[in-house]
Design a protein around this motif. Structure first.
Motif, short mmCIF file in Angstrom:
data_model
loop_
_atom_site.label_atom_id
_atom_site.label_comp_id
_atom_site.label_asym_id
_atom_site.label_seq_id
_atom_site.Cartn_x
_atom_site.Cartn_y
_atom_site.Cartn_z
N LYS A 37 78.71 -6.24 52.98
CA LYS A 37 79.13 -5.64 54.25
C LYS A 37 78.21 -6.06 55.39
CE LYS A 37 81.05 -1.57 51.92
NZ LYS A 37 81.38 -0.15 52.05
N LEU A 38 76.91 -6.04 55.15
CA LEU A 38 75.97 -6.39 56.22
C LEU A 38 76.14 -7.84 56.66
CD1 LEU A 38 72.80 -4.53 54.91
CD2 LEU A 38 74.33 -3.82 56.76
N HIS A 39 76.36 -8.74 55.73
CA HIS A 39 76.61 -10.14 56.10
C HIS A 39 77.91 -10.27 56.89
CE1 HIS A 39 73.36 -12.44 54.24
NE2 HIS A 39 73.40 -11.60 53.22
N ALA A 40 78.97 -9.60 56.45
CA ALA A 40 80.24 -9.68 57.16
C ALA A 40 80.13 -9.11 58.57
CB ALA A 40 81.32 -8.93 56.37
N ILE A 41 79.43 -8.00 58.71
CA ILE A 41 79.25 -7.37 60.02
C ILE A 41 78.48 -8.29 60.96
CG2 ILE A 41 78.01 -5.48 61.16
CD1 ILE A 41 78.81 -3.76 58.67
N THR A 42 77.45 -8.94 60.44
CA THR A 42 76.68 -9.87 61.26
C THR A 42 77.52 -11.07 61.67
OG1 THR A 42 74.65 -9.24 60.11
CG2 THR A 42 74.61 -11.31 61.32
N ASP A 43 78.24 -11.65 60.72
CA ASP A 43 79.04 -12.83 61.01
C ASP A 43 80.14 -12.54 62.03
OD1 ASP A 43 77.51 -14.24 59.22
OD2 ASP A 43 78.96 -14.14 57.58
N ALA A 44 80.60 -11.29 62.07
CA ALA A 44 81.64 -10.93 63.03
C ALA A 44 81.08 -10.69 64.43
CB ALA A 44 82.38 -9.67 62.55
N GLY A 45 79.76 -10.66 64.57
CA GLY A 45 79.16 -10.56 65.89
C GLY A 45 78.74 -9.17 66.32
N PHE A 46 78.71 -8.19 65.42
CA PHE A 46 78.26 -6.85 65.79
C PHE A 46 76.76 -6.83 66.05
CE2 PHE A 46 82.29 -5.86 63.79
CZ PHE A 46 82.77 -4.81 64.55
N ASP A 47 76.35 -5.92 66.92
CA ASP A 47 74.93 -5.77 67.23
C ASP A 47 74.24 -4.82 66.26
OD1 ASP A 47 75.06 -7.30 69.73
OD2 ASP A 47 76.21 -5.59 70.50
N ASP A 48 74.96 -3.75 65.88
CA ASP A 48 74.35 -2.67 65.09
C ASP A 48 75.26 -2.28 63.93
OD1 ASP A 48 72.14 -2.42 66.88
OD2 ASP A 48 73.36 -1.19 68.22
N CYS A 99 68.47 -6.56 57.26
CA CYS A 99 69.01 -6.34 58.61
C CYS A 99 68.14 -7.02 59.67
CB CYS A 99 69.14 -4.85 58.89
SG CYS A 99 70.47 -4.05 57.97
N GLU A 100 66.84 -6.99 59.48
CA GLU A 100 65.96 -7.66 60.43
C GLU A 100 66.18 -9.16 60.42
OE1 GLU A 100 62.10 -6.30 59.26
OE2 GLU A 100 62.27 -4.38 60.36
N ARG A 101 66.34 -9.74 59.22
CA ARG A 101 66.60 -11.18 59.15
C ARG A 101 67.95 -11.53 59.79
NH1 ARG A 101 64.78 -10.55 53.83
NH2 ARG A 101 66.90 -10.80 53.00
N LEU A 102 68.91 -10.65 59.64
CA LEU A 102 70.23 -10.91 60.20
C LEU A 102 70.30 -10.60 61.69
CD1 LEU A 102 72.47 -9.35 57.38
CD2 LEU A 102 72.08 -11.78 57.83
N GLY A 103 69.29 -9.96 62.23
CA GLY A 103 69.31 -9.56 63.63
C GLY A 103 70.24 -8.39 63.88
N LEU A 104 70.40 -7.54 62.87
CA LEU A 104 71.34 -6.41 62.94
C LEU A 104 70.55 -5.11 63.03
CD1 LEU A 104 74.44 -5.86 62.69
CD2 LEU A 104 74.05 -5.56 60.23
N GLY A 105 70.76 -4.36 64.10
CA GLY A 105 70.08 -3.08 64.25
C GLY A 105 70.76 -2.00 63.41
N ILE A 106 69.96 -1.09 62.85
CA ILE A 106 70.53 0.06 62.14
C ILE A 106 70.54 1.23 63.12
CG2 ILE A 106 70.37 1.58 60.14
CD1 ILE A 106 68.79 -0.58 58.71
N ALA A 107 71.72 1.58 63.60
CA ALA A 107 71.83 2.55 64.69
C ALA A 107 71.93 3.98 64.20
CB ALA A 107 73.05 2.21 65.54
N LEU A 108 72.42 4.18 62.96
CA LEU A 108 72.68 5.54 62.51
C LEU A 108 72.66 5.59 60.99
CD1 LEU A 108 73.68 8.35 63.81
CD2 LEU A 108 75.94 7.67 62.99
#
Length: 601
Positions: free
Chosen positions: A17-28, A50-59
């Motif tokens: 899920k985290l890889h798919a979310i990053t590839d789709a361009g989400f920020d968090d 998440c840090e490597r992917l540049g994806l913030g954990i918002a909640l």
């Protein structure tokens, strides 16, 4: 505005899920607790990924059944919360969603709830965390965001704010305008979900039928606008519980979700609340007419023979590809045998004419459409092309390019039947898992307007049909959901799609076509008996329809005559005549067609 999505929206493991979310361009991302519990990775490993992917954990969510309880029960709540705050330290997230109590609340008292949430926020603050309190639509006592805000305001703790979820607010019909009375810095999080308007218990509605923005009946642009006017500056986050989305490819679903947020942000960026019709007010983003339909197969001879029996004439072979153009009136069909990997003829693409095709292509790409890479030789029309989610290729031509590209086909012969006017509409089929994505794509990336869906009975189950069209009526597209039983049928009849050909004086054209050997789907005698009973038609008209094997429909504006050819591979053709402004598709006759085709398969 930052974009976010909850992991509960997607299928797969948490890492998937985290890889798919990053590839789709989400920020968090919102981490849904069951996803983390089931993951073999430690919270530290998920944080590092998440840090490597540049994806913030918002909640981090959800924390349940926290307030409105007796004091000895609240002591256990604080113990549970302490463990979660330590987990959040390891995960690197600072905000936790706390839902209004559903199961353990026994005290319906705002002062008690405010006191307990304040003490919970005090513990959170000690860890550098915040609590976002959300009123669930099925909360035992607190099910209204306005009451939730009143309790948060009474608690008066800097680490306590509200989470506003569009489903919980709009499903109960609560007026979202009062959101603007909440200070922006006390709105800690905003979650978005659309949904069809259904009459059912709200918990089942929420757990199984949420949709991404733009796919249901909620006015999400208005909802978000209220939050922004209140001063909310956090991410817009999708939280969509949907049985289908949690079974489909996570990468594709994430792209679908990202497209829905882009559409929503477009509606907000124009500086006003936009309805569906407003969003396409720019005429350059709306297609003018259908330019052509492309059918692919390793061998297209059978389709070519069928087209000639209908009345099409071959315009010739393409100068550089194994492709042939068949034309009649304004209708153009390309039969393509170039680089084909499928066994049976199918609709592989279609062309749309825009006032500004390159601008339309760029807009579609911004909404998540992929560019189609086409081999174009010197002197050939270089038309921009995009791919639908299922790989259907859409060529975009302009006022001039749509005239030039047919000149690439040479060696034509014969004359077409004068009764053929053009292409009336295209009917494509979609698996149930893909229909919402397809509808969102065609309505946004292509600039079509969505009409209400219909459900039609067939031998293998209900067929859901969704019509999209340009406002001027030059483009009509129908998407049909394939019933599950249909998936089990032989491949040659599993996903039958069709092209509807607009005609004039259809009975006369059919006489000529049958002389050329055309066979149409038979119509039962019961149909004509019912037609005579339902509609006040002259006897001679009924005789004409029966003898020609034509189906009939009418609306307040006019009449519709139509029939269907045999199926070749996964394609058949519909011949239609619209009289006096009829604007439908003969939906009432669909069961007759489906039954006849089922019997012939």
């Amino acid at each position: 505005m930052r974009t976010s999505i909850a992991t509960v929206c997607l299928s797969g493991t948490l890492v998937d899920k985290l890889h798919a979310i990053t590839d789709a361009g989400f920020d968090d991302v919102e981490i849904f607790e069951p996803d983390l519990i089931a993951a073999p990775q430690s919270p530290e490993e998920i944080r590092a990924l998440c840090e490597r992917l540049g994806l913030g954990i918002a909640l981090y969510q959800p924390f349940r059944d926290a307030e409105g309880v007796v004091e000895h029960e609240f002591a256990r709540v604080l113990q549970r919360a302490e463990a979660k705050f330590q987990l959040m330290d390891r995960l690197g997230v600072d905000t936790m969603l706390v839902c209004s109590n559903v199961a353990t609340a026994t005290i319906d008292d705002d002062d008690v709830s405010a006191d307990q949430l304040a003490r919970l926020a005090e513990r959170a603050d000690a860890h550098g965390k915040r609590i976002a309190f959300e009123a669930l639509a099925w909360g035992r006592y607190i099910d209204d965001y306005r009451r939730a805000w009143s309790i948060v305001e009474r608690a008066d703790h800097p680490a306590l704010g509200v989470c506003l979820d569009s489903f919980h607010i709009l499903s109960l019909g609560h007026d979202p305008a009062a959101i603007e009375r909440i200070p922006g810095d006390k709105i800690f999080f905003v979650q978005l979900a659309d949904a069809p308007i259904l009459s059912m218990d709200v918990l089942s509605w929420s757990r199984h039928h949420r949709l991404f923005p733009g796919e249901g009946g909620f006015d999400l642009p208005a909802f978000v606008a209220h939050a922004l006017r209140a001063g909310y500056a956090g991410p817009l986050s999708l939280e969509v519980f949907n049985d289908v989305f949690r079974q489909t490819d996570p990468a594709r679903t994430a792209l679908h979700a990202a497209r829905s947020l882009t559409v929503l942000q477009d509606a907000l960026d124009v500086g006003r609340l936009a309805s569906d019709s407003d969003r396409h007010s720019d005429s350059s983003s709306e297609p003018l007419e259908l330019d052509q339909v492309e059918l692919k197969a390793p061998d297209t001879d059978e389709v070519a023979a069928l087209l000639e029996r209908i009345g099409f004439a071959p315009r010739g072979r393409h100068v550089s590809k194994s492709a042939w153009l068949y034309a009649a009136g304004e209708a153009r069909l390309v039969l393509n045998e170039h680089n084909v990997s499928i066994a049976e003829p199918r609709i592989a693409g279609f062309g749309l004419r825009y006032a500004e095709p390159h601008g339309a292509a760029s807009r579609a790409e911004r909404l998540g459409a992929r560019r189609a890479h086409r081999r174009v030789l010197s002197g050939e029309a270089d038309l921009p092309a995009i791919l639908s989610p299922d790989g259907t290729e859409i060529l975009l031509s302009g006022p001039d390019s749509g005239i030039r590209w047919p000149e690439e086909f040479t060696g034509g012969r014969g004359a077409p039947d004068p009764g053929i006017l053009g292409i009336d509409h295209i009917n494509l089929t979609e698996p149930v898992a893909d229909i919402e994505e397809a509808v969102l794509f065609y309505s946004t990336a292509l600039g079509l307007t969505r009409e209400s869906a219909a459900e039609l009975a067939g031998p293998t189950g209900l067929v859901r049909s969704q019509v999209l069209r340009s406002r001027a009526g030059g483009v009509r597209l129908a998407l049909n959901v394939v019933p599950p039983l249909s998936e089990q049928r032989p491949a040659a009849r599993r996903h039958a799609q069709h092209v509807a050909i607009a005609c004039v004086d259809l009975p006369s054209l059919l006489t000529r076509a049958r002389a050329r050997g055309l066979r149409t789907v038979p119509v039962s005698e019961n149909y004509y008996d019912d037609l005579a009973a339902r509609l006040d038609l002259p006897d001679e008209e009924l005789v004409r329809l029966r003898s020609a094997g034509l189906l009939y429909d009418r609306d307040e504006a006019g009449e519709y005559l139509h029939c269907y050819t045999e199926t070749v591979g996964t394609v058949f053709f519909e011949l239609v005549e619209r009289r006096d402004g009829y604007d439908g598709f003969g939906a009432a006759n669909t069961p007759v067609r489906l039954t006849a085709q089922h019997a012939a398969a």
